[in-house]
Design an enzyme around this catalytic site. Sequence first.
Site, PDB file in Angstrom:
ATOM      1  N   TYR A 177       0.833  -1.201   0.000  1.00  0.00           N
ATOM      2  CA  TYR A 177       0.000   0.000   0.000  1.00  0.00           C
ATOM      3  C   TYR A 177       0.868   1.251   0.000  1.00  0.00           C
ATOM      4  O   TYR A 177       0.701   2.154  -0.828  1.00  0.00           O
ATOM      5  CB  TYR A 177      -0.934   0.010   1.212  1.00  0.00           C
ATOM      6  CG  TYR A 177      -1.796   1.255   1.270  1.00  0.00           C
ATOM      7  CD1 TYR A 177      -2.978   1.335   0.540  1.00  0.00           C
ATOM      8  CD2 TYR A 177      -1.402   2.364   2.012  1.00  0.00           C
ATOM      9  CE1 TYR A 177      -3.755   2.490   0.560  1.00  0.00           C
ATOM     10  CE2 TYR A 177      -2.175   3.514   2.036  1.00  0.00           C
ATOM     11  CZ  TYR A 177      -3.348   3.576   1.321  1.00  0.00           C
ATOM     12  OH  TYR A 177      -4.105   4.716   1.331  1.00  0.00           O
ATOM     13  N   LYS A 181       1.402   3.942  -3.196  1.00  0.00           N
ATOM     14  CA  LYS A 181       0.995   5.346  -3.096  1.00  0.00           C
ATOM     15  C   LYS A 181       2.174   6.293  -3.309  1.00  0.00           C
ATOM     16  O   LYS A 181       2.006   7.394  -3.843  1.00  0.00           O
ATOM     17  CB  LYS A 181       0.316   5.597  -1.751  1.00  0.00           C
ATOM     18  CG  LYS A 181      -1.032   4.899  -1.616  1.00  0.00           C
ATOM     19  CD  LYS A 181      -2.024   5.333  -2.696  1.00  0.00           C
ATOM     20  CE  LYS A 181      -3.410   4.761  -2.474  1.00  0.00           C
ATOM     21  NZ  LYS A 181      -4.385   5.223  -3.492  1.00  0.00           N
TER      22      LYS A 181
END
Length: 266
Positions: A177, A181
């Site tokens: 994650y 990002k």
Amino acid sequence: MTQANLFDITGRIALVTGGGGLLAAEHAIALGSYGATVILADLNLNKCKEAAGALQEQGIGVTAKYCDVTSKESWQQLVNEIVTEFGSIDILINNAGFTNQSKSANFDNAFEDFPLDDWNTIMNVNLTGTFLGCQVTGKQMLKQGKGSIVNLASLYGVVSPNHNIYPGTGISQPVAYSVSKHGVVGLTKYIATLWASKGVRVNSLTPGGIFNGHKGLFLERFQQLNPIGRMSDKTELRGAVVYLASDASSHVVGHNLIVDGGWTAW
């Protein structure tokens, strides 16, 4: 243009991916309230239709469509449908992604045991899906000579997760994650500088921790660590979305707008 209508996006066609998720409806309300026609797109079309129906009851002009953001062919079909039906595509909010609300199979595994399959799954949606959306939708915007793309990043695309707040909470932030990002922010800057002179602006938006029924130890720790003393309400991204989508940000290019209550300012 007067100050009063800097944020006016009447007549513009806006696409929001991850249409059945927590924030898509907020993006739609924000964009629709300032005049845009909104298309919500999601892999789960039924959930997307439910979200669109709820928004229509509030008077927001919303259409639900299918899109697998990891498939270039699916993106191409979606953009073709939108242009055929509405005549253009002026705003893209790349919002789809795996989060703690929509997890991969082993999302909560520790780094030492995090499976490659989950790494690939999260990267494919969060980063590759954003790449494909920018590529396919941006190509149409380049033909039009104008458009605004807003990619959803994360405060964990700016700084590392604070690993100390998660033990005992049942909540985790996996490596894929955070890395995905960070990649969204880098992708945004690359495309932004490539297309800025051609009328297509690309920026990213970094939300902080969005309150979604959190309680107990995690909420206490988060509140203590955030300068504003609380998590964000999901409505608090509306202004930032409209700003980046509209001509109010006409000279904003390749920027990562952080709306996190000061988390990354410590």
